[in-house]
Design a protein around this motif. Structure first.
Motif, mmCIF file in Angstrom:
data_model
loop_
_atom_site.group_PDB
_atom_site.id
_atom_site.type_symbol
_atom_site.label_atom_id
_atom_site.label_comp_id
_atom_site.label_asym_id
_atom_site.label_seq_id
_atom_site.Cartn_x
_atom_site.Cartn_y
_atom_site.Cartn_z
ATOM 1 N N LEU A 174 43.318 40.266 28.733
ATOM 2 C CA LEU A 174 44.173 40.309 29.923
ATOM 3 C C LEU A 174 45.528 40.933 29.605
ATOM 4 N N SER A 224 45.065 44.644 29.269
ATOM 5 C CA SER A 224 44.868 45.229 30.604
ATOM 6 C C SER A 224 46.184 45.336 31.357
ATOM 7 N N LEU A 255 42.309 46.443 37.215
ATOM 8 C CA LEU A 255 42.812 45.208 36.612
ATOM 9 C C LEU A 255 42.266 43.990 37.348
ATOM 10 N N ALA A 298 40.113 41.173 35.554
ATOM 11 C CA ALA A 298 40.596 39.789 35.578
ATOM 12 C C ALA A 298 39.545 38.848 36.160
ATOM 13 N N LEU A 353 36.807 38.345 33.567
ATOM 14 C CA LEU A 353 37.231 37.500 32.458
ATOM 15 C C LEU A 353 37.373 36.040 32.879
#
Length: 84
Positions: A32, A35, A49, A53, A56
């Motif tokens: 993160l 990114s 992104l 996100a 993840l």
């Protein structure tokens, strides 16, 4: 408390699962951060992104169930049995 071999293996397996979960969380936070840096430098758009996100977060939430190891219920049962 004295634990037999089977119980000691259960505890070791739980410890391994906790270590793997902690490592995965660290790797997710690093991903993160990378990114976010890529977005700030203009190499990655915010839509990408958002997708990264979400992916993840899904991995972070599901990861404790993906890694093989004893469940919390098994460990709780073991501790309750030893407490008596």
């Amino acid at each position: 408390m004295e634990f037999n071999d089977k119980e000691q293996r259960l505890i070791q397996s739980a410890h391994k699962k906790v270590k793997q979960t902690a490592l995965m969380r660290i790797l997710i936070m690093i991903a993160l951060a990378i990114s976010a840096i890529l977005v700030l430098s203009g190499q990655l758009d915010t839509r990408a992104l958002s997708g990264i996100a979400l992916m993840l977060v899904a991995i972070a939430v599901g990861q404790p169930n993906i890694v093989k190891g004893p469940s919390y219920e098994e460990l709780l049962t073991l501790l309750q049995k030893k407490r008596k």
